[in-house]
Write a protein that holds these residues in place. Structure first.
Motif, PDB file in Angstrom:
ATOM      1  N   MET A 189      25.683   8.345  -9.397  1.00 45.73           N
ATOM      2  CA  MET A 189      25.749   7.114  -8.601  1.00 45.73           C
ATOM      3  C   MET A 189      26.228   7.417  -7.168  1.00 45.73           C
ATOM      4  SD  MET A 189      24.804   4.636 -10.645  1.00 45.73           S
ATOM      5  CE  MET A 189      25.409   3.069 -10.084  1.00 45.73           C
ATOM      6  N   LEU A 190      27.300   8.188  -7.092  1.00 41.93           N
ATOM      7  CA  LEU A 190      27.881   8.465  -5.774  1.00 41.93           C
ATOM      8  C   LEU A 190      26.930   9.290  -4.919  1.00 41.93           C
ATOM      9  CD1 LEU A 190      30.432   7.866  -4.202  1.00 41.93           C
ATOM     10  CD2 LEU A 190      31.472   9.922  -5.130  1.00 41.93           C
ATOM     11  N   SER A 191      26.276  10.270  -5.543  1.00 41.94           N
ATOM     12  CA  SER A 191      25.409  11.121  -4.716  1.00 41.94           C
ATOM     13  C   SER A 191      24.172  10.339  -4.269  1.00 41.94           C
ATOM     14  CB  SER A 191      25.079  12.442  -5.412  1.00 41.94           C
ATOM     15  OG  SER A 191      23.993  12.292  -6.244  1.00 41.94           O
ATOM     16  N   LEU A 192      23.697   9.400  -5.089  1.00 43.54           N
ATOM     17  CA  LEU A 192      22.567   8.563  -4.655  1.00 43.54           C
ATOM     18  C   LEU A 192      22.987   7.708  -3.452  1.00 43.54           C
ATOM     19  CD1 LEU A 192      19.609   7.712  -5.397  1.00 43.54           C
ATOM     20  CD2 LEU A 192      20.650   5.745  -6.511  1.00 43.54           C
ATOM     21  N   ALA A 193      24.180   7.153  -3.533  1.00 46.28           N
ATOM     22  CA  ALA A 193      24.671   6.340  -2.411  1.00 46.28           C
ATOM     23  C   ALA A 193      24.739   7.199  -1.142  1.00 46.28           C
ATOM     24  CB  ALA A 193      26.043   5.765  -2.754  1.00 46.28           C
ATOM     25  N   ARG A 194      25.237   8.427  -1.285  1.00 47.33           N
ATOM     26  CA  ARG A 194      25.367   9.301  -0.103  1.00 47.33           C
ATOM     27  C   ARG A 194      24.007   9.664   0.488  1.00 47.33           C
ATOM     28  NH1 ARG A 194      30.267  12.609  -2.700  1.00 47.33           N
ATOM     29  NH2 ARG A 194      31.954  11.285  -1.919  1.00 47.33           N
ATOM     30  N   GLN A 195      22.995   9.791  -0.419  1.00 50.27           N
ATOM     31  CA  GLN A 195      21.645  10.085   0.086  1.00 50.27           C
ATOM     32  C   GLN A 195      21.116   8.949   0.974  1.00 50.27           C
ATOM     33  OE1 GLN A 195      19.029  10.874  -3.277  1.00 50.27           O
ATOM     34  NE2 GLN A 195      20.587  12.259  -4.071  1.00 50.27           N
ATOM     35  N   HIS A 196      21.644   7.743   0.753  1.00 52.28           N
ATOM     36  CA  HIS A 196      21.195   6.576   1.534  1.00 52.28           C
ATOM     37  C   HIS A 196      22.322   6.073   2.437  1.00 52.28           C
ATOM     38  CE1 HIS A 196      18.405   6.642  -1.891  1.00 52.28           C
ATOM     39  NE2 HIS A 196      17.541   6.112  -1.045  1.00 52.28           N
ATOM     40  N   SER A 197      23.117   7.006   2.943  1.00 54.63           N
ATOM     41  CA  SER A 197      24.358   6.604   3.634  1.00 54.63           C
ATOM     42  C   SER A 197      24.126   5.757   4.881  1.00 54.63           C
ATOM     43  CB  SER A 197      25.190   7.836   3.979  1.00 54.63           C
ATOM     44  OG  SER A 197      24.428   8.679   4.783  1.00 54.63           O
ATOM     45  N   SER A 198      22.918   5.813   5.436  1.00 51.27           N
ATOM     46  CA  SER A 198      22.717   4.995   6.644  1.00 51.27           C
ATOM     47  C   SER A 198      22.124   3.620   6.329  1.00 51.27           C
ATOM     48  CB  SER A 198      21.833   5.749   7.646  1.00 51.27           C
ATOM     49  OG  SER A 198      20.666   6.155   6.994  1.00 51.27           O
ATOM     50  N   ALA A 199      21.840   3.364   5.065  1.00 52.27           N
ATOM     51  CA  ALA A 199      21.305   2.038   4.702  1.00 52.27           C
ATOM     52  C   ALA A 199      22.407   0.980   4.823  1.00 52.27           C
ATOM     53  CB  ALA A 199      20.767   2.074   3.276  1.00 52.27           C
ATOM     54  N   GLY A 200      22.016  -0.270   4.933  1.00 49.14           N
ATOM     55  CA  GLY A 200      23.004  -1.346   5.006  1.00 49.14           C
ATOM     56  C   GLY A 200      23.707  -1.534   3.664  1.00 49.14           C
ATOM     57  N   ILE A 201      24.872  -2.187   3.701  1.00 52.27           N
ATOM     58  CA  ILE A 201      25.681  -2.336   2.482  1.00 52.27           C
ATOM     59  C   ILE A 201      24.915  -3.084   1.381  1.00 52.27           C
ATOM     60  CG2 ILE A 201      27.776  -3.436   1.536  1.00 52.27           C
ATOM     61  CD1 ILE A 201      29.200  -2.648   4.123  1.00 52.27           C
ATOM     62  N   GLU A 202      24.213  -4.134   1.744  1.00 51.45           N
ATOM     63  CA  GLU A 202      23.475  -4.892   0.707  1.00 51.45           C
ATOM     64  C   GLU A 202      22.382  -4.061   0.070  1.00 51.45           C
ATOM     65  OE1 GLU A 202      22.085  -8.795   1.731  1.00 51.45           O
ATOM     66  OE2 GLU A 202      24.084  -9.358   2.407  1.00 51.45           O
ATOM     67  N   VAL A 203      21.726  -3.253   0.884  1.00 54.56           N
ATOM     68  CA  VAL A 203      20.671  -2.368   0.354  1.00 54.56           C
ATOM     69  C   VAL A 203      21.307  -1.355  -0.601  1.00 54.56           C
ATOM     70  CG1 VAL A 203      18.933  -0.617   0.963  1.00 54.56           C
ATOM     71  CG2 VAL A 203      19.213  -2.659   2.385  1.00 54.56           C
ATOM     72  N   LEU A 204      22.433  -0.784  -0.186  1.00 52.63           N
ATOM     73  CA  LEU A 204      23.135   0.194  -1.041  1.00 52.63           C
ATOM     74  C   LEU A 204      23.540  -0.450  -2.369  1.00 52.63           C
ATOM     75  CD1 LEU A 204      25.320   1.971   1.640  1.00 52.63           C
ATOM     76  CD2 LEU A 204      23.786   3.134   0.040  1.00 52.63           C
ATOM     77  N   GLN A 205      24.029  -1.667  -2.282  1.00 49.18           N
ATOM     78  CA  GLN A 205      24.467  -2.356  -3.515  1.00 49.18           C
ATOM     79  C   GLN A 205      23.285  -2.532  -4.468  1.00 49.18           C
ATOM     80  OE1 GLN A 205      26.160  -5.663  -1.406  1.00 49.18           O
ATOM     81  NE2 GLN A 205      28.265  -5.011  -1.813  1.00 49.18           N
TER      82      GLN A 205
END
Ligand code: MRU
Length: 352
Positions: free
Chosen positions: A105-121
């Motif tokens: 989960m964490l590494s997927l979030a980091r792969q998209h670190s520049s996406a907006g918070i709602e997109v990340l959620q």
């Protein structure tokens, strides 16, 4: 037979729904977990348990908690993710599926670190659901592939609960048994009760009865006598963490069962997804073993059975040395000794 009629955990719009396994088989009660703390506490108290189910619960807890983040920017959001990760990781130490799911989960979030918070959620919610669905697929595949060593008319001894309750559905060791039944094999199960928390008596017996699979419940101490007098074709257990050399940690009592199986010439198998293999732990003596409260040994379902204020040791798991294991049933086939090699291949070969 509806192998997936039991849903240990599911995602609802405003909560994570968890079948409270501490209440089974007497009551079928669902918890509505609405924040990180309630999900973490459900894992800690074993309302949801079993290595793959703990992984799914951690992924869902992670995704759910990050939706409640009040972070104003990505830096704050990622700091919050680290806190959620740490809280969930600390819930249970032995089942490596927990760490596996959280790292994914964490590494997927980091792969998209520049996406907006709602997109990340949203990405994280989708990933948690993917982990859940993949687990069912993996168990079904493991169940099919495991049939290679399950004869018709087999008597199978198992321990703890490794069924739909311990996973997202179907099960690991119990999944192999379910697949045997689905293929028309006439199997009979001896389910060890699994002291002290009775996952075998409360949960495995509940699942087997629900599915109409023939079984007998035995206490853990009866396993040797069962093997000697009644015989068995194989023992299949699940695992919470498998070291790089094939040593496998599982519910306390599994080590004794493996030695008994060896003594009686009965092949002993582990059934577990590849996510239960911890390639970074070289051997079983490095696997952290959870120690739980002595209260669990002193009383059974709230009834005191031993004197108060006595010393109790309550390790929740033990380790089966690889020399007792005939094979490790996985979604990539049955891994055979020498495990150092077969495990390395399973972890690195993307095509098998
Ligand atoms: O303490 P528990 O009930 O979480 O222990 C569960 C087990 O030991 C299972 O055998 C293991 O997680 C494999 S489950 C598919």
């Amino acid at each position: 037979m509806k192998a997936n009629s039991i849903q240990s955990i599911s995602w609802q719009e405003d909560h994570v729904r968890i079948l409270d396994q501490t209440k089974l088989p007497v009551q079928e009660v669902y918890l509505e977990c609405r924040d990180l703390e309630s999900i973490a506490a459900a894992i800690q108290r074993l309302s949801i348990r079993g290595a793959p189910a703990i992984g799914v619960a951690a992924a869902m807890g992670f995704a759910f908690a990050c939706r409640q983040s009040t972070a104003q920017n990505n830096d704050e959001f990622f700091r919050h993710l680290d806190q959620i990760y740490e809280r969930l990781l600390g819930t249970r130490p032995t089942a490596v599926n927990l760490r596996w799911a959280l790292e994914r989960m964490l590494s997927l979030a980091r792969q998209h670190s520049s996406a907006g918070i709602e997109v990340l959620q949203d990405i994280l919610k989708q990933e948690a659901l993917k982990i859940l669905n993949e687990d069912i697929e993996i168990n079904r595949r493991m169940g099919r592939l495991g049939q290679e060593v399950v004869p018709d008319q087999a008597t199978i001894i198992t321990i703890c609960n490794t069924g739909s309750l311990a996973t997202a559905g179907h099960g690991t060791a119990l999944g192999v048994i379910r697949s045997a039944v689905e293929q028309g094999k006439n199997v009979c199960v001896a389910a060890c009760e699994t002291r002290p928390l009775l996952q075998g008596a409360r949960l495995t017996a509940w699942e087997l009865k629900k599915d109409g699979i023939p079984f007998e419940l035995i206490t853990d101490g009866m396993a040797g006598h069962f093997m000697k007098t009644r015989g068995a074709d194989l023992v299949i257990a699940g695992s919470d963490r498998i070291a790089a050399n094939g040593d496998a940690a599982n519910k306390i009592g599994t080590y004794a069962l493996a030695i008994l199986a060896q003594e009686h010439g009965i092949p002993f198998y582990i059934a577990a997804p590849v996510s239960t293999i911890d390639g970074s732990t070289q051997s079983g003596d490095k696997i952290p073993i959870e120690e739980r409260s002595g209260e669990e040994v002193i009383s059974v379902r709230g009834t005191q059975i031993a004197p108060e204020s006595i010393k109790v040791w309550n390790p929740a798991f033990d380790v089966v040395p690889n020399k007792y294991i005939a094979g490790i049933m996985t979604e990539k086939g049955i891994l055979r000794p020498p495990f150092q090699e077969s495990i390395h291949k399973a972890l690195t070969d993307k095509n098998n």
